[in-house]
Design a protein around this motif. Structure first.
Motif, PDB file in Angstrom:
ATOM      1  N   LEU A 288       0.742  -1.206   0.097  1.00 29.86           N
ATOM      2  CA  LEU A 288      -0.005  -0.087   0.012  1.00 29.86           C
ATOM      3  C   LEU A 288       0.703   1.186   0.124  1.00 29.86           C
ATOM      4  O   LEU A 288       0.430   2.329  -0.551  1.00 29.86           O
ATOM      5  N   GLY A 289       2.059   1.082   0.615  1.00 30.98           N
ATOM      6  CA  GLY A 289       2.805   2.339   0.568  1.00 30.98           C
ATOM      7  C   GLY A 289       3.468   2.469  -0.715  1.00 30.98           C
ATOM      8  O   GLY A 289       3.470   3.813  -1.280  1.00 30.98           O
ATOM      9  N   ILE A 290       3.722   1.481  -1.439  1.00 31.41           N
ATOM     10  CA  ILE A 290       4.414   1.588  -2.604  1.00 31.41           C
ATOM     11  C   ILE A 290       3.243   2.253  -3.667  1.00 31.41           C
ATOM     12  O   ILE A 290       3.518   3.030  -4.573  1.00 31.41           O
ATOM     13  N   TYR A 291       2.085   1.449  -3.477  1.00 33.79           N
ATOM     14  CA  TYR A 291       0.892   1.984  -4.274  1.00 33.79           C
ATOM     15  C   TYR A 291       0.627   3.741  -4.150  1.00 33.79           C
ATOM     16  O   TYR A 291       0.325   4.019  -5.148  1.00 33.79           O
ATOM     17  N   GLY A 292       0.745   3.998  -2.822  1.00 40.03           N
ATOM     18  CA  GLY A 292       0.618   5.195  -2.754  1.00 40.03           C
ATOM     19  C   GLY A 292       1.572   6.235  -3.409  1.00 40.03           C
ATOM     20  O   GLY A 292       1.196   7.221  -3.831  1.00 40.03           O
ATOM     21  N   LYS A 293       2.812   5.963  -3.437  1.00 43.76           N
ATOM     22  CA  LYS A 293       3.723   6.441  -4.151  1.00 43.76           C
ATOM     23  C   LYS A 293       3.526   6.568  -5.801  1.00 43.76           C
ATOM     24  O   LYS A 293       3.790   7.593  -6.250  1.00 43.76           O
ATOM     25  N   LEU A 294       3.097   5.430  -6.241  1.00 49.09           N
ATOM     26  CA  LEU A 294       2.703   5.345  -7.695  1.00 49.09           C
ATOM     27  C   LEU A 294       1.940   6.304  -7.960  1.00 49.09           C
ATOM     28  O   LEU A 294       1.625   6.947  -8.795  1.00 49.09           O
ATOM     29  N   ASP A 301      12.090   3.148  -5.728  1.00 50.63           N
ATOM     30  CA  ASP A 301      13.424   2.673  -6.342  1.00 50.63           C
ATOM     31  C   ASP A 301      13.107   1.325  -6.983  1.00 50.63           C
ATOM     32  O   ASP A 301      12.071   0.634  -6.998  1.00 50.63           O
ATOM     33  N   LYS A 302      14.212   0.646  -7.368  1.00 44.29           N
ATOM     34  CA  LYS A 302      13.838  -0.743  -8.252  1.00 44.29           C
ATOM     35  C   LYS A 302      13.783  -1.752  -7.462  1.00 44.29           C
ATOM     36  O   LYS A 302      12.914  -2.620  -7.901  1.00 44.29           O
ATOM     37  N   LYS A 303      14.169  -2.043  -6.162  1.00 38.70           N
ATOM     38  CA  LYS A 303      13.842  -3.073  -5.382  1.00 38.70           C
ATOM     39  C   LYS A 303      12.245  -2.899  -5.045  1.00 38.70           C
ATOM     40  O   LYS A 303      11.742  -4.058  -5.236  1.00 38.70           O
ATOM     41  N   GLN A 304      11.722  -1.901  -4.809  1.00 45.22           N
ATOM     42  CA  GLN A 304      10.503  -2.006  -4.374  1.00 45.22           C
ATOM     43  C   GLN A 304       9.588  -2.237  -5.651  1.00 45.22           C
ATOM     44  O   GLN A 304       8.671  -2.773  -5.476  1.00 45.22           O
ATOM     45  N   LYS A 305      10.170  -1.423  -6.788  1.00 42.51           N
ATOM     46  CA  LYS A 305       9.192  -1.834  -7.890  1.00 42.51           C
ATOM     47  C   LYS A 305       9.270  -3.416  -8.151  1.00 42.51           C
ATOM     48  O   LYS A 305       7.955  -4.143  -8.557  1.00 42.51           O
ATOM     49  N   TYR A 383      10.479  -0.311 -17.673  1.00 43.90           N
ATOM     50  CA  TYR A 383      11.032  -1.642 -18.003  1.00 43.90           C
ATOM     51  C   TYR A 383      11.335  -1.615 -19.437  1.00 43.90           C
ATOM     52  O   TYR A 383      12.275  -2.416 -19.876  1.00 43.90           O
ATOM     53  N   LEU A 384      10.590  -1.112 -20.284  1.00 38.85           N
ATOM     54  CA  LEU A 384      10.596  -1.273 -21.673  1.00 38.85           C
ATOM     55  C   LEU A 384      12.139  -0.613 -22.345  1.00 38.85           C
ATOM     56  O   LEU A 384      12.385   0.475 -21.739  1.00 38.85           O
ATOM     57  N   LYS A 385      12.737  -1.580 -23.089  1.00 41.56           N
ATOM     58  CA  LYS A 385      14.094  -0.910 -23.573  1.00 41.56           C
ATOM     59  C   LYS A 385      14.145  -1.208 -25.295  1.00 41.56           C
ATOM     60  O   LYS A 385      13.383  -1.993 -25.786  1.00 41.56           O
ATOM     61  N   ASP A 386      14.788  -0.490 -25.790  1.00 43.00           N
ATOM     62  CA  ASP A 386      14.981  -0.390 -27.304  1.00 43.00           C
ATOM     63  C   ASP A 386      15.678  -1.467 -27.717  1.00 43.00           C
ATOM     64  O   ASP A 386      16.595  -2.129 -26.944  1.00 43.00           O
ATOM     65  N   SER A 397      10.610  -8.378 -16.646  1.00 43.19           N
ATOM     66  CA  SER A 397      11.533  -8.074 -15.724  1.00 43.19           C
ATOM     67  C   SER A 397      12.127  -6.944 -15.972  1.00 43.19           C
ATOM     68  O   SER A 397      12.180  -5.963 -16.759  1.00 43.19           O
ATOM     69  N   ILE A 398      13.437  -6.683 -15.071  1.00 39.14           N
ATOM     70  CA  ILE A 398      13.859  -5.295 -15.239  1.00 39.14           C
ATOM     71  C   ILE A 398      14.866  -5.095 -16.505  1.00 39.14           C
ATOM     72  O   ILE A 398      14.816  -4.035 -17.083  1.00 39.14           O
ATOM     73  N   SER A 399      15.033  -6.313 -17.090  1.00 35.05           N
ATOM     74  CA  SER A 399      15.886  -6.232 -18.358  1.00 35.05           C
ATOM     75  C   SER A 399      15.037  -6.033 -19.478  1.00 35.05           C
ATOM     76  O   SER A 399      15.527  -5.772 -20.950  1.00 35.05           O
TER      77      SER A 399
END
Length: 769
Positions: A288-294, A301-305, A383-386, A397-399
Motif C-alpha cells: 500500500l505504501g508503494i501503491y501510494g507513491k505510484l 526504487d528498483k527493489k520496491q518496483k 522496464y521497456l528497452k529499445d 523483468s528489469i531487463s
C-alpha cells in the motif's frame, strides 16, 4: 609489484618463466595408457582425447584411428577456456573439465542453449551423458524443423537436445548422425540406465525416451530414407518398441514416486487457504505504501518496483489460483480487453502451457485490478528497452524481457519476508480440498471451471466459459476465504494458540456428528455458543463456520431452484430472501442472477447420481414406517433434506393411460398404486400396482408407499425424461418443497377424492408436463 625494486621484479619474472617452461614440459604431454586407467568409459575417453588434441596437447601412445581425429581443426582458432590436465590425485576434476569442454561450447553463455551448471549436469558430464552433436547436424536440424513447422512445437530446443545427447552417447565420434544407431539398442539401454544412476527424476527420463520416440517417428516419415533401405521402416518400428519397453519400468518408478509424495502430503501437516495466502497479508502494508507513491508519482526504487511486481503475480497465483504459465502468458492486449462485470474485473488469458482449447480466466476485485493497472502504467513502462522484444507480455523483468518463471518470483517474495514458500501447486491443492469439504457438487464443478485449464477437465465440467460463472466462482472463493480467516487476521498470539488448541480438540468429534446434532437447513439458524457447549462441543468456531458455509450453499441452491425455466431478476430474488426472513449468511441477489443457468430439469435428466439411484433403487435417507390403523404404512426421512432436494422416484412400469384406467376399474375397492401424467402430448400412467416389479423383484420401492396430504404435503412430483444408457425413459421424481428434518413423514397431494380410493400413489388429477 608496483612498490617493488627492479631487482625484485626481475627475480619474479625469471621465476615465472621457469614455471612456464616446467608446465610446458610436464603438463602438455599425456599418456593414453594413463587415460585408459582414469576413464573406463570409452565414449568419454575419446571425447577427452579429441579435445586435448584440439588444444595442442601431445598424447603419447594414442591410437591412430581416423575416428579419433579432430572433427574441425579450424575450431582451434576459437578461444576456449583451457582445462588443466589432472594429476594423479585429481581424477574427478579432470573428468568434469573434460566433459565440460566436450559440449561444443556449452560453457559459453552467449550460446542460447547454455544452461547454468548444476550438480546433476556435472554428474552427466562426468559420465559422458551431456555431450551433443553440433546444432547444424543435418538430421537434428530436420527434426527441429519438423517439430516447429509440422507439430507446431514452438519451444522444442530441449527436445532436440535430448535426442542429440542420446545419439552422441551411442556415436561418440563423427560430425553427422549415422543411421546405424538403429541397430545399437544396447547403447540406448545403457544410456537410460546411466540416467537413472545419476539420480535423474523419472519424469525427466521419460521425456528423454519420448523425445527419442518422436525423432524416430520423424525418420519413418522421411520417404527418401525409406526408399534407400526397404528394411528401414521395420528397423525404426523395432527401435520404438524397444524404447517403449524401456519406458515401462520408468513409468512404474514415476507412479511409485507420485504415490510417495501424495502419502507424505496425506500424513503431513495440513495447510489452510489462510496459511497459503499469508504472504499477501504480511506484505499488504508495504505494498500500500508503494501503491501510494505510484499514485502520487513519487520516486520508487528498483527493489520496491520488483517487490510490487512479485506481489501482483502473487495475487493471481495465491488469490485466484492461476498456474504460473497463465501469469507468464498474460499479455497487455488481454489486459486492455478486461471487462467489468457485477463488480469484478474479468480477464482471460489465451496462451499458457496447459492450454489446448481452453483459456485461463479470473475475476479480480476493483482493488486488485487497480494494483495491476498501476504496475502496468507506472512500472512496466519503465522496464521497456529499445531493441528488447517484450512479446507484448504483461509481466516484464528489469531487463525488459518477459518474466520467465513466476514460480521463482513468488519464491523470492516469500524469502524477502522470511516466510515459508508456497507454490502454485500447493495453494491449488488446498483450495480444491477445502472446496471439496464445503461446497456442493455444482459448486465443485464451478471450482474446477475456475482453476482448471485443460481440455480434458473442461469437457467433464463445462464447455464454454462465461463472465457470470467466473464472477460467481470468484465470489464463492471470497466467501470461503472469509470463513477460514474469521477471527484470525487481527487476533493476538495467545488467542491464536488458544484457537489452535480448540481446533485440535474439536477435530476429535467429526463434523458429521455435529451435523447430526445441528442439521443444516435453509431456514435454520446456526447453533449458538451455549448450544454447542451443551452438546459436548468446544465453543470454537471451526464447525460453526463450516455449518454456515453449508447453509450458504443450500440457500444458494434453493434460490436457484425457484427459477428453473426463466432467469431471475435482482428484485425477485431479494423478494424471496425477504419472504424467507434471512437476515444474513445468504448469497447476494446479484450473485444468484450471475450464477443462474437455464434448463435445470435437463441437468436432472442427465445427472449420473439420479440415473444410478433410479436404476438401483438405492435412495438414501428413507425408511418405511407402519403408522397403524387405517393409515397403514408410509415413508419417513432418516436424514435431513434441504429444500429442492430430489427424494426418490415413483417407480413402476410405464403404460398408457387407457391401460391404467382399465387396471383401476378392475381393482374395485382394493388399494391402488397408479400415477397418471401427461408428457409431450402423451397420456401415460405408472403402474406400481403390479408388485414386485420386473426390474427389482426383491426391493420395496419407496415412491409407492408415500402417503397423501392435501394440506401438509412436503413433496411435489416432477416429470423428467431421464437419459438412461439403454435410452430415454419417463420418470416421476419427488422434489422436496421445504426443509425436511429427520423422522419427518413424506407426503404429496394425490389430487383425488379419498372417499372412493384408499392407499398411496393414485393420482387422477393429471400431472401435465
Amino acid at each position: 609489484m608496483k612498490n617493488s625494486t627492479p631487482e625484485e621484479r626481475q627475480a619474479e619474472l625469471q621465476r615465472a618463466e621457469e614455471n612456464t617452461k616446467n608446465w610446458t614440459r610436464d603438463r602438455r604431454v599425456w599418456d593414453y595408457a594413463e587415460m585408459c586407467k582414469l576413464y573406463t568409459n570409452t565414449a568419454l575417453r575419446l571425447i577427452l582425447l579429441k579435445d586435448l588434441r584440439r588444444k595442442g596437447f601431445f598424447i603419447a601412445n594414442a591410437p591412430q584411428d581416423t575416428d579419433t581425429e579432430v572433427i574441425d581443426q579450424s575450431s582451434t582458432s576459437t578461444p576456449i577456456k583451457q582445462v588443466l590436465p589432472p594429476t594423479s590425485g585429481s581424477t574427478e576434476e579432470a573428468g568434469e573439465g573434460a566433459a565440460e569442454t566436450s559440449d561444443s561450447g556449452s560453457s559459453d553463455k552467449a550460446n542460447p542453449t547454455w544452461q547454468k551448471p548444476t550438480i546433476l549436469r556435472m554428474k552427466m558430464k562426468k559420465m559422458g551423458l551431456y555431450a551433443k552433436f553440433p546444432p547444424e547436424t543435418a538430421l537434428l536440424a530436420q527434426f527441429k524443423d519438423y517439430l516447429k513447422n509440422t507439430l507446431l512445437v514452438t519451444k522444442c530446443q530441449q527436445e532436440v537436445d535430448n535426442v542429440s545427447r542420446i545419439l552422441r552417447y551411442i556415436q561418440p565420434t563423427g560430425k553427422e548422425v549415422h543411421l546405424d544407431f538403429l541397430t545399437k539398442s544396447k547403447e540406448a539401454m545403457t544410456f537410460i540406465r546411466e540416467l537413472n544412476s545419476v539420480k535423474m527424476s523419472p519424469s525427466t527420463i521419460i521425456n528423454y525416451i519420448k523425445s527419442m520416440i518422436r525423432f524416430i517417428e520423424h525418420l519413418k516419415l522421411d520417404l527418401k530414407l525409406a526408399k534407400k533401405d526397404q528394411a528401414f521402416h521395420n528397423n525404426c518400428q523395432k527401435y520404438i518398441d524397444i524404447l517403449k519397453t524401456l519406458r515401462k519400468p520408468v513409468l512404474k518408478s514415476l507412479c511409485t514416486d507420485t504415490v510417495r509424495k501424495r502419502y507424505d502430503w496425506f500424513i503431513g501437516d495440513k495447510q489452510t487457504l489462510h496459511d497459503c495466502q499469508r504472504v499477501l497479508r504480511v506484505t499488504m502494508k508495504d505494498m500500500l505504501g508503494i501503491y501510494g507513491k505510484l499514485l502520487e508519482r513519487k520516486h520508487v526504487d528498483k527493489k520496491q518496483k520488483t517487490l510490487f511486481r512479485y506481489y501482483c503475480e502473487g495475487i493471481l497465483i495465491l488469490k485466484h489460483f492461476q498456474r504460473p504459465g497463465a501469469v507468464q502468458g498474460m499479455t497487455t492486449s488481454e489486459w486492455f480487453n478486461k471487462r467489468l462485470h457485477h463488480g469484478r474485473v474479468c480477464v482471460g488469458v489465451r496462451e499458457h502451457k496447459t492450454a489446448t482449447m481452453q483459456i485461463a480466466t479470473f475475476a479480480l476485485t476493483k482493488e486488485e485490478a487497480s494494483f495491476l493497472d498501476h504496475y502496468y502504467l507506472e512500472i512496466r513502462s519503465g522496464y521497456l528497452k529499445d531493441g528488447v522484444d517484450d512479446r507484448d507480455k504483461f509481466f516484464l523483468s528489469i531487463s525488459g524481457r518477459p518474466v520467465s518463471s513466476a514460480t521463482n518470483d513468488l519464491r523470492r517474495l516469500h524469502e524477502h519476508y522470511k516466510l515459508p514458500n508456497i507454490r502454485s501447486q500447493v495453494v491449488r491443492r488446498v483450495a480444491g480440498t477445502e472446496a471439496n469439504e464445503n461446497f456442493s457438487e455444482e459448486q465443485k464443478s464451478a471450482v474446477a471451471h475456475y482453476m482448471a485449464h485443460s481440455t480434458e477437465v473442461a469437457k467433464t465440467h463445462y464447455r464454454m466459459r462465461t463472465m457470470e460463472g467466473v464472477v460467481a466462482t470468484a465470489n464463492l472463493f471470497s466467501c470461503l476465504e472469509r470463513s477460514t480467516s474469521d477471527e484470525s487476521g487481527n487476533e493476538g498470539t495467545s488467542h491464536r494458540r488458544k484457537r489452535a488448541r480448540e481446533t485440535a480438540d474439536e477435530d476429535v468429534k467429526d463434523f458429521s456428528t455435529f451435523l447430526e446434532c445441528f442439521p443444516v437447513g435453509v431456514t435454520g439458524q446456526p447453533p449458538t455458543k451455549k448450544q454447542r457447549t451443551d452438546a459436548g462441543f468446544l465453543p470454537g468456531r471451526v464447525f460453526y463456520d463450516k455449518w454456515r458455509v453449508a447453509q450458504y450453499n443450500q440457500r444458494a441452491e434453493y434460490l436457484l431452484s425457484q427459477y428453473s425455466r426463466h432467469p431471475p431478476t435482482v428484485h425477485k430474488v431479494a423478494k424471496i430472501i425477504g419472504k424467507e426472513g434471512w437476515k444474513g449468511n445468504h448469497p447476494r441477489p446479484e450473485d444468484i442472477v450471475a450464477k443462474w443457468k437455464p434448463a435445470k430439469r435437463v441437468q436432472m435428466e442427465s445427472d449420473a447420481g439420479i440415473i444410478s439411484s433410479v436404476t438401483k433403487q438405492s435412495w438414501l435417507g428413507l425408511a418405511i414406517k407402519d403408522f397403524g390403523g387405517s393409515k397403514g404404512q408410509g415413508v419417513v426421512s432418516t436424514k435431513a433434506f434441504p429444500k429442492g432436494s430430489i427424494i426418490c422416484d415413483y417407480h413402476g412400469k410405464v403404460i398408457t393411460a387407457v391401460e391404467g384406467m382399465k387396471l383401476m376399474e378392475s381393482m374395485k375397492d382394493e388399494m391402488g398404486y397408479l400415477f397418471f401424467f401427461k408428457a409431450g402430448g402423451r397420456d401415460l400412467c405408472i403402474d406400481a400396482q403390479t408388485f414386485p416389479c420386473e426390474c427389482h423383484p426383491s426391493v420395496e420401492t419407496m415412491g409407492r408407499k408415500i402417503n397423501h396430504s392435501s394440506k401438509n404435503w412436503n413433496l411435489k412430483p416432477l416429470h423428467c425424461l431421464i437419459n438412461f444408457p439403454e435410452g430415454a425413459r419417463d420418470v416421476i421424481l419427488f422434489q422436496a418443497m421445504k426443509d425436511i428434518s429427520i423422522r419427518k413423514e413424506l407426503c404429496f397431494d394425490y389430487g383425488v377424492n379419498r372417499k372412493s380410493f384408499r392407499g398411496g400413489g393414485l393420482n387422477l388429477e393429471w400431472l401435465d408436463n
